[in-house]
Design an enzyme around this catalytic site. Structure first.
Site, PDB file in Angstrom:
ATOM      1  N   LYS A  66      14.088 -34.018  10.180  1.00 39.82           N
ATOM      2  CA  LYS A  66      13.148 -33.378   9.247  1.00 39.82           C
ATOM      3  C   LYS A  66      11.722 -33.874   9.423  1.00 39.82           C
ATOM      4  O   LYS A  66      10.793 -33.090   9.528  1.00 39.82           O
ATOM      5  CB  LYS A  66      13.515 -33.693   7.799  1.00 39.82           C
ATOM      6  N   ARG A  94      15.077 -33.102  -3.889  1.00 40.76           N
ATOM      7  CA  ARG A  94      16.273 -33.821  -3.446  1.00 40.76           C
ATOM      8  C   ARG A  94      17.386 -33.697  -4.465  1.00 40.76           C
ATOM      9  O   ARG A  94      18.477 -34.188  -4.239  1.00 40.76           O
ATOM     10  CB  ARG A  94      15.910 -35.299  -3.305  1.00 40.76           C
ATOM     11  N   ARG A 116      16.438 -45.275  14.816  1.00 39.32           N
ATOM     12  CA  ARG A 116      15.094 -44.813  14.447  1.00 39.32           C
ATOM     13  C   ARG A 116      14.125 -45.978  14.262  1.00 39.32           C
ATOM     14  O   ARG A 116      14.464 -47.027  13.734  1.00 39.32           O
ATOM     15  CB  ARG A 116      15.192 -44.024  13.134  1.00 39.32           C
ATOM     16  N   ARG A 140      12.836 -49.167   9.571  1.00 39.86           N
ATOM     17  CA  ARG A 140      12.691 -49.078   8.117  1.00 39.86           C
ATOM     18  C   ARG A 140      13.675 -50.016   7.439  1.00 39.86           C
ATOM     19  O   ARG A 140      14.802 -50.163   7.886  1.00 39.86           O
ATOM     20  CB  ARG A 140      12.973 -47.639   7.655  1.00 39.86           C
ATOM     21  N   ARG A 147      22.955 -43.337   1.247  1.00 45.89           N
ATOM     22  CA  ARG A 147      22.027 -42.202   1.189  1.00 45.89           C
ATOM     23  C   ARG A 147      22.720 -40.904   1.598  1.00 45.89           C
ATOM     24  O   ARG A 147      22.450 -39.841   1.035  1.00 45.89           O
ATOM     25  CB  ARG A 147      20.810 -42.471   2.089  1.00 45.89           C
TER      26      ARG A 147
HETATM   27  P1  AMP Z   1      12.907 -40.428   3.131  1.00 50.13           P
HETATM   28  O1  AMP Z   1      11.785 -40.968   3.947  1.00 50.13           O
HETATM   29  O2  AMP Z   1      12.724 -38.971   2.779  1.00 50.13           O
HETATM   30  O3  AMP Z   1      14.261 -40.699   3.715  1.00 50.13           O
HETATM   31  O4  AMP Z   1      12.862 -41.204   1.728  1.00 50.13           O
HETATM   32  C1  AMP Z   1      13.075 -42.599   1.671  1.00 50.13           C
HETATM   33  C2  AMP Z   1      13.537 -43.001   0.270  1.00 50.13           C
HETATM   34  O5  AMP Z   1      12.523 -42.668  -0.688  1.00 50.13           O
HETATM   35  C3  AMP Z   1      14.780 -42.276  -0.227  1.00 50.13           C
HETATM   36  O6  AMP Z   1      15.989 -42.860   0.232  1.00 50.13           O
HETATM   37  C4  AMP Z   1      14.608 -42.405  -1.738  1.00 50.13           C
HETATM   38  O7  AMP Z   1      14.926 -43.708  -2.184  1.00 50.13           O
HETATM   39  C5  AMP Z   1      13.110 -42.221  -1.913  1.00 50.13           C
HETATM   40  N1  AMP Z   1      12.734 -40.794  -2.096  1.00 50.13           N
HETATM   41  C6  AMP Z   1      12.011 -40.004  -1.251  1.00 50.13           C
HETATM   42  N2  AMP Z   1      11.875 -38.762  -1.737  1.00 50.13           N
HETATM   43  C7  AMP Z   1      12.542 -38.755  -2.925  1.00 50.13           C
HETATM   44  C8  AMP Z   1      12.792 -37.759  -3.912  1.00 50.13           C
HETATM   45  N3  AMP Z   1      12.341 -36.495  -3.767  1.00 50.13           N
HETATM   46  N4  AMP Z   1      13.520 -38.103  -5.003  1.00 50.13           N
HETATM   47  C9  AMP Z   1      13.992 -39.359  -5.175  1.00 50.13           C
HETATM   48  N5  AMP Z   1      13.803 -40.345  -4.279  1.00 50.13           N
HETATM   49  C10 AMP Z   1      13.085 -40.059  -3.164  1.00 50.13           C
END
Ligand code: AMP
Length: 219
Positions: free
Chosen positions: A17, A92, A129, A161, A172
């Site tokens: 993504k 989400r 990653r 990360r 996740r």
């Molecule tokens: P990502 O980079 O999209 O994988 O986001 C990393 C982390 O940020 C996720 O595992 C969540 O803990 C938090 N996060 C990002 N976007 C959201 C969202 N829309 N709602 C809730 N938590 C989020």
């Protein structure tokens, strides 16, 4: 040169993504709005909110709907989002999806892409990653930056990360299945959903995305 699109990217962690959203943003001349990147910026800035968000993120949990909706509402009202955006990582949950419909009522989402990669394949992608700490550019162990874990784009440090450990990744993925997957039928019912196969080279997936988006969005 195509301009403008209001697009949501769905897809489980590791589906590509972030990589594809950044390319689409450049192609359509709109901002890439990644809620994960916004949260990581708050963590890096060391704000109190950032510290609380970091604990949730490192454990593989979700930040509350109320906070996320507030952040996205504000971001979508900034001037650069007037011509459109690529929304990555939001919504989400169904509650976020419903709130987004309210936020975008006057200029609705035009297309929701579901980037599909089987769960068995994404664990390897995520543990390999690596990301730039400064600009969020995405690399991998097999496709590193040109020089010594220094970002090709901004010169920042490229690292793993904190939430890309196998334990947090499994949590996740479970949360994705329980909380995020219901958005697929939610958007299919509104006739906004386009499914794209995320297995394949980044160039092939990008070409597929552009053709699906252009077919859906009347210009
Ligand atoms: P990502 O980079 O999209 O994988 O986001 C990393 C982390 O940020 C996720 O595992 C969540 O803990 C938090 N996060 C990002 N976007 C959201 C969202 N829309 N709602 C809730 N938590 C989020």
């Amino acid at each position: 040169m195509p301009t403008g699109v209001r697009l949501v990217m769905l897809g489980r962690q590791g589906a590509g993504k972030g990589t594809q959203a950044a390319r689409l943003a450049e192609h359509y001349g709109v901002p890439h709005i990644s809620t994960g990147d916004m949260l990581r910026a708050a963590v890096a800035a060391g704000t109190e909110f950032g510290l609380r968000a970091k604990a949730v993120m490192d454990a593989g949990g979700l930040v509350s709907d109320e906070i996320m909706v507030g952040i996205v509402d504000e971001r979508l009202h900034e001037a650069d989002a007037a011509t459109g955006y690529i929304l990555d990582g939001f919504p989400r949950t169904l509650a976020q999806g419903r709130a987004l419909a309210g936020i975008t009522e006057s200029r609705p989402i035009e297309v929701v892409v579901n980037l599909e990669v089987p769960e068995e394949q994404v664990i390897g992608r995520i543990t390999n990653r690596r990301v730039c700490k400064s600009c969020g550019a995405i690399y991998s162990v097999s496709a590193p930056p040109a020089s010594d874990w220094t970002c090709d784009r901004c010169g920042g440090e490229v690292v793993q990360r904190d939430d890309d450990t196998e334990e947090a990744v499994r949590k996740r993925l479970d949360l994705y299945a329980a909380e995020t997957l219901p958005l697929v039928p939610f958007y299919a019912e509104q006739d906004l959903l386009a499914e794209v196969d995320g297995v394949g080279s980044p160039d092939d997936v990008f070409a597929q995305l552009v053709s699906v988006i252009d077919a859906r969005v009347a210009r």
